[in-house]
Design a protein around this motif. Structure first.
Motif, PDB file in Angstrom:
ATOM      1  N   ASP A  61       0.834  -1.201   0.000  1.00 45.73           N
ATOM      2  CA  ASP A  61       0.000   0.000   0.000  1.00 45.73           C
ATOM      3  C   ASP A  61       0.873   1.257   0.000  1.00 45.73           C
ATOM      4  OD1 ASP A  61      -2.408   1.361  -0.096  1.00 45.73           O
ATOM      5  OD2 ASP A  61      -2.614   1.447   2.087  1.00 45.73           O
ATOM      6  N   TRP A  62       2.024   1.158  -0.670  1.00 46.48           N
ATOM      7  CA  TRP A  62       2.958   2.267  -0.829  1.00 46.48           C
ATOM      8  C   TRP A  62       3.500   2.791   0.512  1.00 46.48           C
ATOM      9  CZ3 TRP A  62       4.961   3.362  -5.515  1.00 46.48           C
ATOM     10  CH2 TRP A  62       4.304   2.781  -6.611  1.00 46.48           C
ATOM     11  N   LYS A  63       3.550   1.873   1.489  1.00 42.22           N
ATOM     12  CA  LYS A  63       4.193   2.170   2.782  1.00 42.22           C
ATOM     13  C   LYS A  63       5.409   1.257   2.886  1.00 42.22           C
ATOM     14  CE  LYS A  63      -0.220   3.406   4.913  1.00 42.22           C
ATOM     15  NZ  LYS A  63      -1.233   3.054   5.949  1.00 42.22           N
ATOM     16  N   ILE A  64       6.567   1.836   2.663  1.00 42.47           N
ATOM     17  CA  ILE A  64       7.780   1.022   2.578  1.00 42.47           C
ATOM     18  C   ILE A  64       8.935   1.690   3.336  1.00 42.47           C
ATOM     19  CG2 ILE A  64       7.148   0.077   0.327  1.00 42.47           C
ATOM     20  CD1 ILE A  64       9.217   1.977  -0.926  1.00 42.47           C
ATOM     21  N   THR A  65       9.948   0.884   3.621  1.00 46.01           N
ATOM     22  CA  THR A  65      11.213   1.401   4.173  1.00 46.01           C
ATOM     23  C   THR A  65      12.275   1.251   3.105  1.00 46.01           C
ATOM     24  OG1 THR A  65      10.640   0.756   6.437  1.00 46.01           O
ATOM     25  CG2 THR A  65      12.972   1.146   5.958  1.00 46.01           C
ATOM     26  N   VAL A  66      12.953   2.363   2.792  1.00 43.84           N
ATOM     27  CA  VAL A  66      14.017   2.301   1.796  1.00 43.84           C
ATOM     28  C   VAL A  66      15.373   2.389   2.495  1.00 43.84           C
ATOM     29  CG1 VAL A  66      12.653   3.207  -0.105  1.00 43.84           C
ATOM     30  CG2 VAL A  66      13.875   4.795   1.384  1.00 43.84           C
ATOM     31  N   SER A  67      16.321   1.682   1.932  1.00 46.94           N
ATOM     32  CA  SER A  67      17.703   1.692   2.432  1.00 46.94           C
ATOM     33  C   SER A  67      18.553   2.532   1.498  1.00 46.94           C
ATOM     34  CB  SER A  67      18.253   0.267   2.495  1.00 46.94           C
ATOM     35  OG  SER A  67      17.513  -0.528   3.406  1.00 46.94           O
ATOM     36  N   LEU A  68      19.322   3.459   2.078  1.00 49.37           N
ATOM     37  CA  LEU A  68      20.171   4.350   1.292  1.00 49.37           C
ATOM     38  C   LEU A  68      21.632   4.131   1.657  1.00 49.37           C
ATOM     39  CD1 LEU A  68      17.316   5.989   1.724  1.00 49.37           C
ATOM     40  CD2 LEU A  68      18.598   7.850   0.673  1.00 49.37           C
ATOM     41  N   SER A  69      22.487   4.230   0.650  1.00 47.39           N
ATOM     42  CA  SER A  69      23.929   4.105   0.846  1.00 47.39           C
ATOM     43  C   SER A  69      24.622   5.266   0.140  1.00 47.39           C
ATOM     44  CB  SER A  69      24.422   2.769   0.276  1.00 47.39           C
ATOM     45  OG  SER A  69      25.824   2.621   0.427  1.00 47.39           O
ATOM     46  N   TRP A  70      25.605   5.871   0.816  1.00 45.17           N
ATOM     47  CA  TRP A  70      26.355   6.979   0.226  1.00 45.17           C
ATOM     48  C   TRP A  70      27.378   6.414  -0.750  1.00 45.17           C
ATOM     49  CZ3 TRP A  70      25.600  12.046   0.070  1.00 45.17           C
ATOM     50  CH2 TRP A  70      26.639  12.870  -0.376  1.00 45.17           C
ATOM     51  N   ASN A  71      27.386   6.903  -1.998  1.00 46.35           N
ATOM     52  CA  ASN A  71      28.266   6.346  -3.018  1.00 46.35           C
ATOM     53  C   ASN A  71      29.456   7.242  -3.357  1.00 46.35           C
ATOM     54  OD1 ASN A  71      27.269   8.411  -4.621  1.00 46.35           O
ATOM     55  ND2 ASN A  71      25.930   7.086  -5.834  1.00 46.35           N
ATOM     56  N   GLY A  72      29.671   8.253  -2.528  1.00 43.83           N
ATOM     57  CA  GLY A  72      30.789   9.160  -2.753  1.00 43.83           C
ATOM     58  C   GLY A  72      30.375  10.496  -3.295  1.00 43.83           C
ATOM     59  N   SER A  73      29.267  10.528  -4.024  1.00 47.22           N
ATOM     60  CA  SER A  73      28.785  11.794  -4.582  1.00 47.22           C
ATOM     61  C   SER A  73      27.328  12.059  -4.232  1.00 47.22           C
ATOM     62  CB  SER A  73      28.950  11.792  -6.102  1.00 47.22           C
ATOM     63  OG  SER A  73      28.231  10.709  -6.675  1.00 47.22           O
ATOM     64  N   GLY A  74      26.626  11.047  -3.755  1.00 46.18           N
ATOM     65  CA  GLY A  74      25.217  11.226  -3.406  1.00 46.18           C
ATOM     66  C   GLY A  74      24.642   9.954  -2.798  1.00 46.18           C
ATOM     67  N   TRP A  75      23.343  10.014  -2.495  1.00 43.93           N
ATOM     68  CA  TRP A  75      22.662   8.866  -1.896  1.00 43.93           C
ATOM     69  C   TRP A  75      22.064   7.975  -2.981  1.00 43.93           C
ATOM     70  CZ3 TRP A  75      23.434   7.636   2.935  1.00 43.93           C
ATOM     71  CH2 TRP A  75      23.740   8.631   3.880  1.00 43.93           C
ATOM     72  N   GLU A  76      22.182   6.684  -2.743  1.00 39.29           N
ATOM     73  CA  GLU A  76      21.611   5.723  -3.659  1.00 39.29           C
ATOM     74  C   GLU A  76      20.676   4.793  -2.894  1.00 39.29           C
ATOM     75  OE1 GLU A  76      23.428   1.960  -5.960  1.00 39.29           O
ATOM     76  OE2 GLU A  76      24.002   3.893  -6.842  1.00 39.29           O
ATOM     77  N   VAL A  77      19.455   4.624  -3.399  1.00 37.74           N
ATOM     78  CA  VAL A  77      18.536   3.649  -2.814  1.00 37.74           C
ATOM     79  C   VAL A  77      19.017   2.263  -3.233  1.00 37.74           C
ATOM     80  CG1 VAL A  77      16.164   2.804  -2.739  1.00 37.74           C
ATOM     81  CG2 VAL A  77      16.606   5.272  -2.845  1.00 37.74           C
ATOM     82  N   VAL A  78      19.352   1.441  -2.227  1.00 37.08           N
ATOM     83  CA  VAL A  78      19.913   0.116  -2.534  1.00 37.08           C
ATOM     84  C   VAL A  78      18.997  -1.023  -2.096  1.00 37.08           C
ATOM     85  CG1 VAL A  78      22.298   0.912  -2.477  1.00 37.08           C
ATOM     86  CG2 VAL A  78      21.214   0.117  -0.352  1.00 37.08           C
ATOM     87  N   GLY A  79      17.832  -0.670  -1.531  1.00 38.52           N
ATOM     88  CA  GLY A  79      16.905  -1.711  -1.116  1.00 38.52           C
ATOM     89  C   GLY A  79      15.598  -1.114  -0.638  1.00 38.52           C
TER      90      GLY A  79
END
Length: 535
Positions: A61-79
């Motif tokens: 229902d569009w209620k989610i937890t996203v995982s972010l990782s710093w890639n050196g220049s910005g944030w990337e959603v990795v999960g």
């Protein structure tokens, strides 16, 4: 926290004809609206995370937890996970040593260390020392791949150990920070490390930076950061160590010495960092002592002597246990002696007159000093029995004295070339496992450490690991790393004309110039006076 990884819970409106943004853009919009520091930032999404969105978002229902990782220049959603995640955001800090590798799992939201594990580096099967491994892999791509694979296998073993301890799969790690010397970093990346050893020392990289975990065959969600180095013999483990102790932030001058088979040295403050590296010697890890060993179960780690209480038997002469009081790792019977025990041993032999200032054994002092055959050469030499069946040989003593002289001379030269008097150094940070476990008094007694107020000598422990942990939890330190590298100036000890002359002067116990060690001279006088009173 300002960690290199984070988890964020989102509640988003479902797509409609009026609002038909793709799932990826919908998540980016929600992140920018929900998290103030993400507003205006470029955001990215890994292909793995993108593939997981359908049908995850609709089912949640569009209620989610996203995982972010710093890639050196910005944030990337990795999960992405359905609903509020029950798994904490975790990261891994790694000290990639040539002998041992230690990994910590940390909660990136609280900073808590959840668990730690350590194992011997699987590379050891290709050579006990780095140089053997370098030559094994030189111009041999298949051999280099074997070493790279062994490095990855070491990480995988540690990850399995952490999972057993915490119940959390380290593959969920949102960021990994690795601190290792230049050769170890090359091997992790699958790069030929021969240039670390050979002139003109133009290594493959000193600024490795960020890599996808999957590109390194490490099964983690997030990005892997490898600490940068300054030179072939001054790598990311030292830069990480400086981050750990914060020497570069202080106006007061301090000295940082990572004591190991190689010695890396930095002296300076917030205005300058003069650094250098040289071979201290394998004796620090027990490598050249005939009964020497790594710091493992049964290794003698501390030694004290009471020669005035010698007990004799008709069959065996003097009992070693009545003279040498030994502490072993794990409390088991001694099977050998490690670096900290060796420093204690030489200190005690010197203070009690069993060796002279040149380190020569004095057989008239005890029946425990006898001529013994050296198995490797078949020749006899003087040795002292410190436990039944365990002998400390004359050649062991002399080899270690050369080691301590090299370490002391590095410090002496660095201070001289920078024009700094020893009394002006606020702190002497002694890093590494050797620096953490060696007895400071014993190290001063033999002239390995300077004779200064003991509070100024700081056993700093595993600063490589501590620096990796600090960066994992605070990405603003990436700017500090750039500052450190900008302040650094490198000295090549091998190019110093009078280094060997200085080193020979330091081969006396504690030094040819005894006035540099007033507290040691006082101890010798006190022990001499005590013996006179009891005889």
């Amino acid at each position: 926290m300002n960690a290199l990884g984070r988890k964020i819970y989102l509640e988003m409106p479902a797509p409609s004809e009026e609002d038909n943004l793709p799932a990826e853009e919908r998540i980016f919009r929600s992140l920018r609206e929900t998290v103030p520091d993400l507003r205006g930032q470029d955001l990215h999404m890994s292909i793995g995370a993108l593939r997981s969105l359908n049908p995850l978002c609709e089912n949640a229902d569009w209620k989610i937890t996203v995982s972010l990782s710093w890639n050196g220049s910005g944030w990337e959603v990795v999960g992405a996970e359905r609903g509020k995640s029950k798994i904490p955001a975790v990261g891994l800090a790694v000290d990639l040593g040539s002998t041992s590798v230690i990994m910590r799992m940390l909660d990136l939201e609280t900073g808590e260390c959840m668990s730690e594990a350590g194992v011997y580096n699987h590379q050891i099967r290709f050579g006990e020392d780095i140089l053997t491994r370098i030559f094994y892999s030189r111009d041999q791509p298949e051999h280099l791949e074997e070493i790279r694979r062994a490095t990855v296998d070491t990480f995988l073993e540690l990850m399995r150990m952490l999972q057993r301890k915490t119940g959390i799969d380290p593959q969920n790690a949102l960021s990994v920070v690795v601190a290792g010397n230049t050769a170890m970093t090359h091997f992790l990346l699958g790069l030929d490390a021969f240039s670390v050893f050979a002139s003109p020392y133009a290594v493959e990289t000193l600024q490795p930076g960020f890599y996808r975990g999957t590109d390194l065959e490490l099964p983690v969600r997030g990005w892997v950061y490898c600490y940068p180095g300054l030179a072939n013999y001054l790598g990311g483990d030292i830069v990480s160590g400086l981050v750990a102790v914060g020497l570069y932030r202080s106006e007061k001058i301090s000295l940082f010495f990572d004591v190991g088979t190689n010695g890396e040295l930095v002296v300076g403050n917030s205005q300058f960092l003069l650094c250098g590296a040289g071979a201290a010697g394998p004796a620090l890890e027990g490598g050249v002592v005939k009964t020497g060993m790594r710091a493992a179960e049964g290794a003698v780690e501390a030694v004290r002597m009471t020669p005035d209480q010698e007990k004799k038997t008709e069959e065996n002469g003097i009992l070693p246990g009545s003279v040498f009081h030994l502490k072993t790792i794990g409390g088991s019977s001694p099977v050998g002696i490690c670096g900290s025990g060796i420093v204690d041993m030489i200190s005690e032999l010197f203070l009690h007159g069993w060796i002279n200032i040149q380190g020569t054994l004095q057989p008239e002092k005890s029946g425990l000093i006898q001529r013994q055959k050296v198995q490797e050469t078949g020749e006899e030499e003087l040795a002292v029995c410190y436990y039944p069946g365990l002998w400390f040989y004359q050649s062991d003593i002399l080899e270690f004295i050369r080691t301590k002289a090299a370490a002391a001379t590095m410090m002496e030269y660095m201070l001289d070339v920078s024009g700094i008097e020893i009394q002006d150094v606020a702190r002497f940070y002694m890093a590494g496992s050797f620096g953490a476990h060696v007895d400071v008094e014993s190290a001063v007694n033999i002239g390995m450490y300077p004779d200064v107020e003991r509070g100024r000598i700081v056993p700093a422990g595993n600063t490589s690991l501590e620096g990796a942990q600090k960066l994992l939890l605070d990405r603003s330190l990436l700017q500090d790393i750039r500052q450190i590298l900008g302040l650094m100036s490198y000295v090549q000890f091998g190019a110093v004309d009078d280094f060997l002359t200085r080193m020979r002067a330091a081969e006396a116990l504690p030094h040819t110039d005894a006035e540099r060690y007033p507290s040691v001279m006082e101890k010798l006088k006190a022990l001499s006076a005590q013996k006179e009173r009891t005889t």
